[in-house]
Enzyme design. Structure first.
Site, PDB file in Angstrom:
ATOM      1  N   HIS A 233       0.814  -1.215  -0.017  1.00 54.03           N
ATOM      2  CA  HIS A 233      -0.012   0.024  -0.153  1.00 54.03           C
ATOM      3  C   HIS A 233       0.778   1.554  -0.117  1.00 54.03           C
ATOM      4  O   HIS A 233       1.858   1.297   0.504  1.00 54.03           O
ATOM      5  CB  HIS A 233      -1.003   0.028   1.371  1.00 54.03           C
TER       6      HIS A 233
ATOM      7  N   CYS B 283      -3.418   2.906  -5.499  1.00 54.23           N
ATOM      8  CA  CYS B 283      -3.020   3.593  -4.499  1.00 54.23           C
ATOM      9  C   CYS B 283      -1.229   4.075  -5.013  1.00 54.23           C
ATOM     10  O   CYS B 283      -1.097   5.140  -4.845  1.00 54.23           O
ATOM     11  CB  CYS B 283      -2.724   3.132  -3.217  1.00 54.23           C
TER      12      CYS B 283
END
Length: 149
Positions: free
Chosen positions: A10, A98
């Site tokens: 992430h 992301c």
């Protein structure tokens, strides 16, 4: 900031005072599978404490694209990131994830090595499986023709 999660990394932009801005499927509409970005079509941009986003996962500063791209000035990156907070954005795990969000802010170009790797890896797996299948069929055909003679 790259956060190592079990199946993916992430990404978030550190904006100071312990906060990051990141794209998350939490609180976004059009999610087929809750808490799994794989099926999300929309995501929400949030500003949260780094430690709340990281939880018990490992993380590190990763500016790996600085070797091949010129980063924008830090103030500009933060200003642009702040403008996105609270907005819902289109999301696609392979084309608008992301990491794409973070690299677009930092370099002006959306890049995701993990998405590219997933596409290439997926294509390699398909080609490998296909070749294995063809080899198996060829072996069956050859063994069948030998037994008839």
């Amino acid at each position: 900031i790259e956060i190592k999660r079990p199946l993916y990394q992430h990404w978030a932009i550190y904006v100071g005072d312990g906060y990051v801005i990141h794209v998350t499927d939490e609180g976004a509409s059009s999610i087929t599978l809750s808490s799994s970005s794989i099926c999300a079509t929309r995501a929400k941009v949030k500003k949260e404490l780094l430690m709340e986003v990281v939880k018990n996962h490992k993380w590190h500063v990763n500016n790996k694209y600085d070797r091949s791209r010129t980063p924008r000035p830090v103030e500009e990156i933060i200003r642009r990131a702040e403008q996105w907070v609270g907005k819902e954005v289109p999301y696609d795990v392979l084309n608008r994830n992301c990491e794409h969000f973070v690299t677009e802010l930092r370099y002006g170009e959306a890049v995701s090595h993990q998405a590219k790797k997933a596409v290439v890896g997926g294509a390699s797996a398909i080609v490998g499986t296909t070749l294995l299948g063809v080899a198996a069929l060829a072996g069956i055909a050859l063994s069948g023709s030998k037994s008839k003679t």
